[in-house]
Design a protein around this motif. Structure first.
Motif, PDB file in Angstrom:
ATOM      1  N   HIS A  91     -26.611 -37.764  36.605  1.00  0.00           N
ATOM      2  CA  HIS A  91     -25.604 -38.736  36.207  1.00  0.00           C
ATOM      3  C   HIS A  91     -25.886 -39.089  34.750  1.00  0.00           C
ATOM      4  N   ASP A 135     -26.958 -40.664  31.472  1.00  0.00           N
ATOM      5  CA  ASP A 135     -28.039 -41.596  31.125  1.00  0.00           C
ATOM      6  C   ASP A 135     -29.263 -41.536  32.038  1.00  0.00           C
ATOM      7  N   HIS A 136     -29.291 -40.619  32.964  1.00  0.00           N
ATOM      8  CA  HIS A 136     -30.469 -40.540  33.829  1.00  0.00           C
ATOM      9  C   HIS A 136     -31.618 -39.768  33.172  1.00  0.00           C
ATOM     10  N   LYS A 180     -31.350 -36.508  31.238  1.00  0.00           N
ATOM     11  CA  LYS A 180     -31.253 -35.063  31.079  1.00  0.00           C
ATOM     12  C   LYS A 180     -31.674 -34.610  29.675  1.00  0.00           C
ATOM     13  N   THR A 181     -31.079 -35.239  28.669  1.00  0.00           N
ATOM     14  CA  THR A 181     -31.343 -34.827  27.293  1.00  0.00           C
ATOM     15  C   THR A 181     -32.799 -35.052  26.912  1.00  0.00           C
ATOM     16  N   THR A 182     -33.322 -36.213  27.289  1.00  0.00           N
ATOM     17  CA  THR A 182     -34.709 -36.532  26.959  1.00  0.00           C
ATOM     18  C   THR A 182     -35.655 -35.535  27.627  1.00  0.00           C
ATOM     19  N   ARG A 230     -30.526 -34.142  18.858  1.00  0.00           N
ATOM     20  CA  ARG A 230     -30.762 -34.272  20.277  1.00  0.00           C
ATOM     21  C   ARG A 230     -30.150 -33.049  20.950  1.00  0.00           C
ATOM     22  N   ASP A 279     -41.374 -45.134  34.749  1.00  0.00           N
ATOM     23  CA  ASP A 279     -42.009 -46.223  33.976  1.00  0.00           C
ATOM     24  C   ASP A 279     -41.140 -47.473  33.950  1.00  0.00           C
ATOM     25  N   ARG A 280     -39.928 -47.387  34.476  1.00  0.00           N
ATOM     26  CA  ARG A 280     -39.063 -48.576  34.430  1.00  0.00           C
ATOM     27  C   ARG A 280     -39.632 -49.691  35.291  1.00  0.00           C
ATOM     28  N   ALA A 304     -41.276 -38.381  37.192  1.00  0.00           N
ATOM     29  CA  ALA A 304     -41.410 -38.154  35.754  1.00  0.00           C
ATOM     30  C   ALA A 304     -41.048 -39.370  34.929  1.00  0.00           C
ATOM     31  N   SER A 305     -41.632 -39.411  33.765  1.00  0.00           N
ATOM     32  CA  SER A 305     -41.125 -40.266  32.713  1.00  0.00           C
ATOM     33  C   SER A 305     -40.827 -39.319  31.557  1.00  0.00           C
ATOM     34  N   ALA A 306     -39.555 -38.975  31.442  1.00  0.00           N
ATOM     35  CA  ALA A 306     -39.160 -38.030  30.390  1.00  0.00           C
ATOM     36  C   ALA A 306     -39.479 -38.635  29.036  1.00  0.00           C
ATOM     37  N   ARG A 307     -39.322 -39.954  28.963  1.00  0.00           N
ATOM     38  CA  ARG A 307     -39.573 -40.630  27.689  1.00  0.00           C
ATOM     39  C   ARG A 307     -41.015 -40.448  27.242  1.00  0.00           C
TER      40      ARG A 307
HETATM   41  P1  GDP Z   1     -28.625 -38.136  29.590  1.00  0.00           P
HETATM   42  O1  GDP Z   1     -27.321 -38.857  29.422  1.00  0.00           O
HETATM   43  O2  GDP Z   1     -28.880 -37.772  31.014  1.00  0.00           O
HETATM   44  O3  GDP Z   1     -28.805 -36.973  28.664  1.00  0.00           O
HETATM   45  O4  GDP Z   1     -29.760 -39.231  29.271  1.00  0.00           O
HETATM   46  P2  GDP Z   1     -30.671 -39.410  27.984  1.00  0.00           P
HETATM   47  O5  GDP Z   1     -31.745 -38.407  27.957  1.00  0.00           O
HETATM   48  O6  GDP Z   1     -29.797 -39.530  26.797  1.00  0.00           O
HETATM   49  O7  GDP Z   1     -31.336 -40.797  28.337  1.00  0.00           O
HETATM   50  C1  GDP Z   1     -30.582 -41.974  28.486  1.00  0.00           C
HETATM   51  C2  GDP Z   1     -31.430 -43.176  28.125  1.00  0.00           C
HETATM   52  O8  GDP Z   1     -32.517 -43.287  29.028  1.00  0.00           O
HETATM   53  C3  GDP Z   1     -32.032 -43.067  26.741  1.00  0.00           C
HETATM   54  O9  GDP Z   1     -32.007 -44.358  26.169  1.00  0.00           O
HETATM   55  C4  GDP Z   1     -33.452 -42.621  27.009  1.00  0.00           C
HETATM   56  O10 GDP Z   1     -34.346 -43.041  26.018  1.00  0.00           O
HETATM   57  C5  GDP Z   1     -33.743 -43.302  28.322  1.00  0.00           C
HETATM   58  N1  GDP Z   1     -34.752 -42.573  29.083  1.00  0.00           N
HETATM   59  C6  GDP Z   1     -34.814 -41.236  29.308  1.00  0.00           C
HETATM   60  N2  GDP Z   1     -35.896 -40.941  30.033  1.00  0.00           N
HETATM   61  C7  GDP Z   1     -36.536 -42.111  30.264  1.00  0.00           C
HETATM   62  C8  GDP Z   1     -37.744 -42.461  30.958  1.00  0.00           C
HETATM   63  O11 GDP Z   1     -38.447 -41.636  31.512  1.00  0.00           O
HETATM   64  N3  GDP Z   1     -38.057 -43.780  31.004  1.00  0.00           N
HETATM   65  C9  GDP Z   1     -37.304 -44.733  30.429  1.00  0.00           C
HETATM   66  N4  GDP Z   1     -37.686 -45.994  30.521  1.00  0.00           N
HETATM   67  N5  GDP Z   1     -36.168 -44.433  29.756  1.00  0.00           N
HETATM   68  C10 GDP Z   1     -35.797 -43.145  29.673  1.00  0.00           C
END
Ligand code: GDP
Length: 594
Positions: A14, A16-17, A19-21, A42, A132-133, A166-169
Motif C-alpha cells: 500500500h 507509504d508502507h 516500498k521505495t525505502t 529516490r 521501529d514505529r 524490517a525497518s527499511a528506514r
Molecule cells: P512507498 O510509498 O511504499 O514507496 O513508501 P516510502 O518508501 O516512500 O515510505 C513512506 C514513508 O515511510 C517515508 O516517510 C519513509 O521514510 C517512511 N518509512 C519507510 N520505511 C520505514 C521504517 O522502516 N520505519 C519508519 N518509521 N518509517 C519508514
C-alpha cells in the motif's frame, strides 16, 4: 533449464508502507552502487505526478546482484484503474514481496494487488515493515495478513509464506522479532530460498511478451519483456506477433538488462531474463516477440474494458491558445494516439469534428491522470462531463459498471461517509473495526457514484480517510443518483462586496473574495449593475470551489479562493459545460453551442 542464477520478484505494498525505502536499501546493501555513488533520486517514483498523488503509475524495474544471483524487482502500480498492468507484471515474475506497515496493517491497495498475485499463483514473501514505529502492532498485523491470504483464497503453498520483520528506514531485517537486525541480508536470502527460479527451454522458439513500453529520444521505442522460452541475441531478426494476428519482422537492435536503476547493454538473453529491446518499430503492449521462422504468440492478457468516457476537444474559447504550447487539433490527436501505445486500457475515437475526440478509460482517475499529464506537458484543451459506459443484457435491461470500494477512516467519520455513499447508491459488503480507532468499510458502488467523490471524501474526513477502488463488473442499473445542488451568487441585494465580486468575475473570470465575506446564495435573476447578462456570472461563480448546496436567501461563508483542481472541476461540471485545461489553470465554462 532452471535459472538458479536468477529471481524475478514483484514488490507489492500500500502507498507509504515503505516500498521505495526498502528498494533503496536493497540497492545500497547489494553493492549495486559503489560506496561513493549516491542513490541520487529516490528509486521508484520519478514521475512528479506519482509522487504528488502517492501512486505508482508506470511500473519500473530494478536489477540487483546478490551472492552471484541476479534479482529483478518489478514495481507494481498501486492504483487499480491500471489493473491490466498489474496482471501483466504478474506474468513477468515468479514471486512477490509483500510489504505491510507494522502499524497500519494491510490496506486496500495491499488487498487489490495481492489478489492479482494470488490469482497468478505467485509465491509470496511477507515483510512487516516499520517495526521501529512506536505505534506498531506487529502480532495483530501478522494475523490480519493471514486473514487476508485466506480471504483471497491462497492455496496451501501460498499460505506457507515466510514472514520477516524490517525497518527499511534503518536498513535492517530479521527472521524473528527478538533478534536484533543488522542489515537486510534476511530479505536477500529469503528471496533466494523461497522465490522459485525461472524455468524453461532455452532452445525452444523464442517467446517474450511485451509488458511495458518506454521511449528514448535516441533509440525510439523500447519494449520491456520477460523471455518465457528460447534465446535472443542483440542484432538478431525477431518477429512480433501482433494483437491483430499479423506478424511483423524486425532486427532486435539492442538488448538491455537492468543493473540498479540503469539499463546496461547485454549480448544475449534467455529463459527468465527481463530485458529492454530496441529496434521493434511499432510493437505494442501485450504482443509477443517471437521466432521469425516459427512465430508462437503467447495468449494475450485480458485488459478490463473502459467504463467511463469523456470528450476531449481543442479549447475553442475566445482566450484559447494564450497559455498552452500545444493547442491545435493536430497536436491533440497526435498526443492521444501516442498515449494509446502504452496506456492499454484507454480507447480513443475520432468524431465527425476533427476537434473532438471520445476518450474512454478505466474510471475517473485513469482519465484525470492523462489530462493532468497533458496539462503539464503544455497542452491546452477542454473536456466534457465524464459519462459511464452502459451495457445492456439480452432482455434489454441496462447494466452499469460497478466498483469495489475500500475505505479506511477514523471511526468518527464513519457515519458521514456511509451516508454520502448511500446517496451515491453504494451497498456495504463488509466492515472491520480494527480497534485502533480506524474502521475499514467495503462497498460495491456504481462507477458513476464515484465521480467527484474523492474530493468530497477528503474534505469530509479532513484528509484522514483513505479510499481505493477497483472494477468489480457490470451489474443492474441502480437508479438515479441525485446531483449535488450548487449555490450561486445573488445579485439583487448587492452589498458592495457582492458588487465588487461580480465585477471581478466579469473582468477577470475569477472571483476573489476576502476570507469571511458573506454572500447570499440562491437563484440569480436579472442583470447586474453594468447591464450585463447575469447568466455568465452564474456560471463563473462556480470558480468558488467550496459552494455547497444552499437554499435561496441562505447566507454562505466563503473561504479564501484557491485554485480549482481537476477533481473538483470534474465534480462540479454540468452537462452543458466544459472544463478548460491549460498549463496555468483549470476552469469551468459554458459550452459554446453552435
Ligand atoms: P512507498 O510509498 O511504499 O514507496 O513508501 P516510502 O518508501 O516512500 O515510505 C513512506 C514513508 O515511510 C517515508 O516517510 C519513509 O521514510 C517512511 N518509512 C519507510 N520505511 C520505514 C521504517 O522502516 N520505519 C519508519 N518509521 N518509517 C519508514
Amino acid at each position: 533449464m532452471k535459472r538458479t542464477d536468477l529471481r524475478n520478484v514483484a514488490i507489492i505494498a500500500h502507498v507509504d508502507h515503505g516500498k521505495t525505502t526498502l528498494v533503496d536499501g536493497l540497492l545500497r546493501q547489494s553493492g549495486t552502487f559503489r560506496a561513493n555513488e549516491q542513490v541520487a533520486e529516490r528509486v521508484m517514483d520519478s514521475f512528479d505526478l506519482e509522487r504528488e498523488r502517492g501512486i505508482t503509475i508506470l511500473s519500473k524495474n530494478t536489477g540487483i546482484t546478490y551472492k552471484g544471483v541476479r534479482i529483478n524487482i518489478v514495481d507494481t502500480p498501486g492504483h487499480a484503474d491500471f489493473s491490466g498492468e498489474v496482471e501483466r507484471i504478474m506474468t513477468m515474475v515468479d514471486g512477490c514481496l509483500l510489504i505491510v506497515d507494522a502499524a497500519e496493517g494491510p490496506m486496500a491497495q495491499t488487498k487489490f494487488v495481492l489478489r492479482k498475485a494470488m490469482e497468478a499463483g505467485l509465491k509470496p514473501v511477507v515483510v512487516i515493515n516499520k517495526i521501529d514505529r512506536p505505534d506498531r502492532r506487529i502480532a495483530e498485523v501478522e494475523d490480519e495478513v493471514l486473514d487476508l491470504f485466506i480471504e483471497l483464497g491462497a492455496d496451501e503453498d501460498q499460505l506457507d509464506y515466510p514472514v520477516l520483520y524490517a525497518s527499511a528506514r534503518k536498513g535492517v531485517a530479521t527472521y524473528r522479532l527478538e533478534e536484533e537486525g543488522k542489515d537486510l541480508q534476511p530479505i536477500f536470502d529469503t528471496i533466494l530460498e523461497r522465490i522459485p527460479c525461472p524455468e524453461g527451454d532455452p532452445d525452444a522458439p523464442l517467446q517474450a511478451m511485451v509488458t511495458s513500453l518506454d521511449y528514448d529520444e535516441y533509440v525510439g521505442r523500447v519494449a520491456i519483456a520477460r523471455v518465457r522460452q528460447g534465446t535472443v541475441r542483440a542484432g538478431q531478426q525477431v518477429a512480433v506477433a501482433k494483437l491483430d494476428g499479423s506478424v511483423a519482422k524486425f532486427r532486435a537492435a539492442q538488448l538491455f538488462g537492468f543493473h540498479g536503476l540503469k539499463r546496461v547493454p547485454v549480448e544475449v538473453a534467455t529463459v527468465g531474463d527481463i530485458i529492454a529491446m530496441t529496434g521493434l518499430e511499432d510493437v505494442n503492449i501485450g504482443e509477443t516477440i517471437t521466432d521469425p521462422e516459427n512465430p508462437q504468440p503467447l495468449p494475450p492478457i485480458k485488459v478490463d474494458e473502459p467504463t467511463l468516457q469523456m470528450t476531449f476537444r481543442t479549447n475553442d474559447s475566445p482566450f484559447a491558445g494564450q497559455e498552452g504550447k500545444y493547442v491545435t487539433s493536430r497536436h491533440l490527436r497526435a498526443r492521444l494516439f501516442k498515449e494509446l501505445e502504452r496506456n492499454v486500457a484507454l480507447r480513443v475515437e475520432e468524431t465527425d469534428s476533427p476537434d473532438v475526440f471520445i476518450v474512454s478509460g478505466r474510471g475517473e482517475l485513469h482519465l484525470s491522470i492523462l489530462i493532468e499529464t497533458m496539462r503539464r506537458e503544455g497542452y491546452e484543451l477542454a473536456v466534457s462531463k465524464p459519462k459511464v459506459i452502459y451495457r445492456y443484457d439480452e432482455a434489454g435491461n441496462r447494466l452499469e459498471p460497478l466498483e469495489e470500494l475500500i475505505i479506511d477512516v477514523p471511526e468518527e467519520y464513519m457515519g458521514a461517509v456511509m451516508e454520502a455513499l448511500g446517496i451515491r447508491k453504494a451497498e456495504m459488503t463488509n466492515m472491520v473495526n480494527h480497534g485502533n480507532g480506524n474502521v475499514r468499510l467495503e462497498f460495491i458502488i456504481p462507477a458513476r457514484g464515484l465521480v467527484g467523490f474523492r474530493s468530497e471524501f477528503l474534505t469530509m474526513t479532513r484528509g484522514y480517510g483513505v479510499m481505493h477502488h477497483m472494477f468489480h463488473g457490470y451489474g443492474p442499473y441502480r437508479g438515479e443518483i441525485p446531483t449535488r445542488q450548487r449555490g450561486s451568487l445573488v445579485a439583487s441585494e448587492t452589498g458592495t462586496a457582492t458588487q465588487y465580486a461580480l465585477y471581478q468575475i466579469q473582468e477577470r473570470g475569477t472571483l476573489f473574495i476576502e476570507p469571511g465575506t458573506e454572500v447570499y446564495v440562491g437563484m440569480v435573476v436579472g442583470e447586474n449593475s453594468r447591464g450585463q447578462d447575469m447568466d455568465v456570472n452564474v456560471c463563473k461563480t462556480k470558480h468558488l470551489t467550496n459552494i455547497r448546496a444552499a437554499g435561496a436567501d441562505e447566507k454562505l461563508l466563503l473561504d479564501p479562493p484557491r485554485k480549482l483542481t481537476l477533481e473538483e472541476a470534474l465534480e462540479q461540471i454540468a452537462d452543458d459545460e466544459l472544463v478548460e485545461i491549460t498549463p496555468k489553470s483549470i476552469r469551468l465554462r459554458k459550452q459554446y453551442l453552435d
